[in-house]
Write a protein that holds these residues in place. Structure first.
Motif, PDB file in Angstrom:
ATOM      1  N   ASP A 146       0.812  -1.215   0.000  1.00  0.00           N
ATOM      2  CA  ASP A 146       0.000   0.000   0.000  1.00  0.00           C
ATOM      3  C   ASP A 146       0.849   1.270   0.000  1.00  0.00           C
ATOM      4  OD1 ASP A 146       0.807   0.242   2.697  1.00  0.00           O
ATOM      5  OD2 ASP A 146      -1.060  -0.598   3.447  1.00  0.00           O
ATOM      6  N   ARG A 147       2.141   1.125   0.247  1.00  0.00           N
ATOM      7  CA  ARG A 147       3.065   2.263   0.242  1.00  0.00           C
ATOM      8  C   ARG A 147       4.439   1.795  -0.183  1.00  0.00           C
ATOM      9  NH1 ARG A 147       1.259   4.811   5.590  1.00  0.00           N
ATOM     10  NH2 ARG A 147      -0.067   6.473   4.869  1.00  0.00           N
ATOM     11  N   PHE A 148       5.254   2.783  -0.537  1.00  0.00           N
ATOM     12  CA  PHE A 148       6.639   2.512  -0.904  1.00  0.00           C
ATOM     13  C   PHE A 148       7.525   3.549  -0.226  1.00  0.00           C
ATOM     14  CE2 PHE A 148       3.816   1.612  -4.408  1.00  0.00           C
ATOM     15  CZ  PHE A 148       4.162   0.334  -4.799  1.00  0.00           C
ATOM     16  N   ILE A 149       8.645   3.095   0.288  1.00  0.00           N
ATOM     17  CA  ILE A 149       9.727   3.988   0.673  1.00  0.00           C
ATOM     18  C   ILE A 149      10.727   3.875  -0.469  1.00  0.00           C
ATOM     19  CG2 ILE A 149      11.592   4.438   2.310  1.00  0.00           C
ATOM     20  CD1 ILE A 149       9.804   3.099   4.458  1.00  0.00           C
ATOM     21  N   VAL A 150      11.130   5.012  -1.012  1.00  0.00           N
ATOM     22  CA  VAL A 150      11.956   4.997  -2.211  1.00  0.00           C
ATOM     23  C   VAL A 150      13.238   5.787  -1.964  1.00  0.00           C
ATOM     24  CG1 VAL A 150      12.000   5.449  -4.689  1.00  0.00           C
ATOM     25  CG2 VAL A 150       9.814   4.984  -3.555  1.00  0.00           C
ATOM     26  N   GLY A 151      14.378   5.124  -2.109  1.00  0.00           N
ATOM     27  CA  GLY A 151      15.672   5.795  -2.061  1.00  0.00           C
ATOM     28  C   GLY A 151      16.042   6.186  -3.477  1.00  0.00           C
ATOM     29  N   ILE A 152      16.354   7.468  -3.688  1.00  0.00           N
ATOM     30  CA  ILE A 152      16.634   7.985  -5.035  1.00  0.00           C
ATOM     31  C   ILE A 152      17.988   8.680  -5.035  1.00  0.00           C
ATOM     32  CG2 ILE A 152      15.859   9.575  -6.838  1.00  0.00           C
ATOM     33  CD1 ILE A 152      12.995   9.168  -5.734  1.00  0.00           C
ATOM     34  N   TYR A 153      18.839   8.250  -5.967  1.00  0.00           N
ATOM     35  CA  TYR A 153      20.179   8.811  -6.104  1.00  0.00           C
ATOM     36  C   TYR A 153      20.474   9.036  -7.578  1.00  0.00           C
ATOM     37  CZ  TYR A 153      20.794   7.566  -1.258  1.00  0.00           C
ATOM     38  OH  TYR A 153      20.633   7.480   0.096  1.00  0.00           O
ATOM     39  N   VAL A 154      21.083  10.182  -7.891  1.00  0.00           N
ATOM     40  CA  VAL A 154      21.480  10.481  -9.255  1.00  0.00           C
ATOM     41  C   VAL A 154      22.976  10.769  -9.239  1.00  0.00           C
ATOM     42  CG1 VAL A 154      21.182  12.026 -11.225  1.00  0.00           C
ATOM     43  CG2 VAL A 154      19.211  11.408  -9.815  1.00  0.00           C
ATOM     44  N   SER A 155      23.733  10.022 -10.039  1.00  0.00           N
ATOM     45  CA  SER A 155      25.174  10.261 -10.097  1.00  0.00           C
ATOM     46  C   SER A 155      25.471  11.447 -11.007  1.00  0.00           C
ATOM     47  CB  SER A 155      25.899   9.015 -10.614  1.00  0.00           C
ATOM     48  OG  SER A 155      25.533   8.764 -11.959  1.00  0.00           O
ATOM     49  N   ASN A 156      26.516  12.181 -10.685  1.00  0.00           N
ATOM     50  CA  ASN A 156      27.003  13.305 -11.487  1.00  0.00           C
ATOM     51  C   ASN A 156      25.997  14.440 -11.640  1.00  0.00           C
ATOM     52  OD1 ASN A 156      29.485  12.040 -11.963  1.00  0.00           O
ATOM     53  ND2 ASN A 156      28.661  10.953 -13.722  1.00  0.00           N
ATOM     54  N   PHE A 157      24.941  14.460 -10.830  1.00  0.00           N
ATOM     55  CA  PHE A 157      23.903  15.481 -11.006  1.00  0.00           C
ATOM     56  C   PHE A 157      24.453  16.886 -10.787  1.00  0.00           C
ATOM     57  CE2 PHE A 157      20.419  18.207  -9.753  1.00  0.00           C
ATOM     58  CZ  PHE A 157      19.502  17.947 -10.754  1.00  0.00           C
ATOM     59  N   ASP A 158      25.164  17.093  -9.693  1.00  0.00           N
ATOM     60  CA  ASP A 158      25.652  18.435  -9.392  1.00  0.00           C
ATOM     61  C   ASP A 158      26.699  18.904 -10.383  1.00  0.00           C
ATOM     62  OD1 ASP A 158      23.991  18.965  -7.218  1.00  0.00           O
ATOM     63  OD2 ASP A 158      25.295  17.843  -5.868  1.00  0.00           O
ATOM     64  N   LYS A 159      27.440  17.967 -10.948  1.00  0.00           N
ATOM     65  CA  LYS A 159      28.470  18.336 -11.909  1.00  0.00           C
ATOM     66  C   LYS A 159      27.863  18.728 -13.254  1.00  0.00           C
ATOM     67  CE  LYS A 159      32.785  16.704 -13.884  1.00  0.00           C
ATOM     68  NZ  LYS A 159      33.758  15.631 -13.923  1.00  0.00           N
ATOM     69  N   TYR A 160      26.846  17.980 -13.689  1.00  0.00           N
ATOM     70  CA  TYR A 160      26.316  18.178 -15.034  1.00  0.00           C
ATOM     71  C   TYR A 160      24.940  18.813 -15.088  1.00  0.00           C
ATOM     72  CZ  TYR A 160      30.245  15.294 -16.228  1.00  0.00           C
ATOM     73  OH  TYR A 160      31.511  14.807 -16.360  1.00  0.00           O
ATOM     74  N   GLN A 161      24.193  18.838 -13.968  1.00  0.00           N
ATOM     75  CA  GLN A 161      22.859  19.417 -13.907  1.00  0.00           C
ATOM     76  C   GLN A 161      21.960  18.959 -15.060  1.00  0.00           C
ATOM     77  OE1 GLN A 161      21.492  21.513 -11.542  1.00  0.00           O
ATOM     78  NE2 GLN A 161      23.276  21.117 -10.320  1.00  0.00           N
TER      79      GLN A 161
END
Length: 191
Positions: A146-161
């Motif tokens: 009925d619910r989800f806990i979701v861990g979200i990570y993006v590599s190189n985000f701050d470097k490349y936006q």
């Protein structure tokens, strides 16, 4: 990613996954105890402090299956460029990106197991920015998602936006001529 292109397999191990993802999975696994699924309430905020900014909580609305964002951590808001708390994923995510975004949730519902999903939505200057998610299903009755806990990570985000979802109307070709949004550039792993 279409169902045919996904890499679905039960691994039961987290070897090779990013450390923060593996640790979050281990917490979910200990909290479910002998049940198929833990309850959302089995995760007090203080136990999630290591991941807090990178977490989302999504509620499954039955009937016409919809996914309501109940909480978006500060880094999730940063990645998305907006706070989707209180909105349905179907209304927040661009239509061209919705399939790959929803597929891990559908897979978690089907298997009642955590799902690690990696997609490479953008190629910027020839480099990948991976969008990693760990979708952890929860159920108040210990059996029905009925619910989800979701861990979200993006590599190189701050470097490349990068624009995390890509824009089908914008130029989507990187320096090496690759497509910027490739829904098939990823995998789904049922843990």
């Amino acid at each position: 990613m279409s169902e045919g292109n996904s890499k679905l397999f039960h691994s039961g191990v987290t070897d090779g996954l990013p450390d923060e993802i593996a640790r979050l999975f281990a917490l979910w696994d200990t909290r479910r105890k002998t049940r198929i699924l833990p309850k959302r309430g089995d995760f007090p905020a203080e136990d999630l402090k290591d991941w807090m900014g990178n977490l989302g909580v999504v509620r499954l609305r039955s009937g016409r299956k919809r996914f309501l964002v109940e909480l978006a951590g500060s880094m999730v808001v940063h990645y998305d460029g907006a706070d989707y708390t209180g909105k349905f994923l179907e209304d927040a995510v661009p239509a061209h990106a919705l399939g790959p975004i929803i597929e891990p949730y559908d897979t978690a519902i089907q298997h009642r197991r955590p799902v690690f999903a990696r997609i490479a939505p953008n190629i910027l200057r020839g480099r990948f920015a991976y969008f990693d998610r760990l979708v952890l299903p929860c159920g108040d009755d210990g059996e029905t998602v009925d619910r989800f806990i979701v861990g979200i990570y993006v590599s190189n985000f701050d470097k490349y936006q990068p624009d995390i979802y890509g824009d089908p109307g914008a130029a989507q070709i990187s320096d090496d001529g690759s497509k910027a949004f490739d829904a098939d550039a990823g995998s789904i792993i049922v843990l």
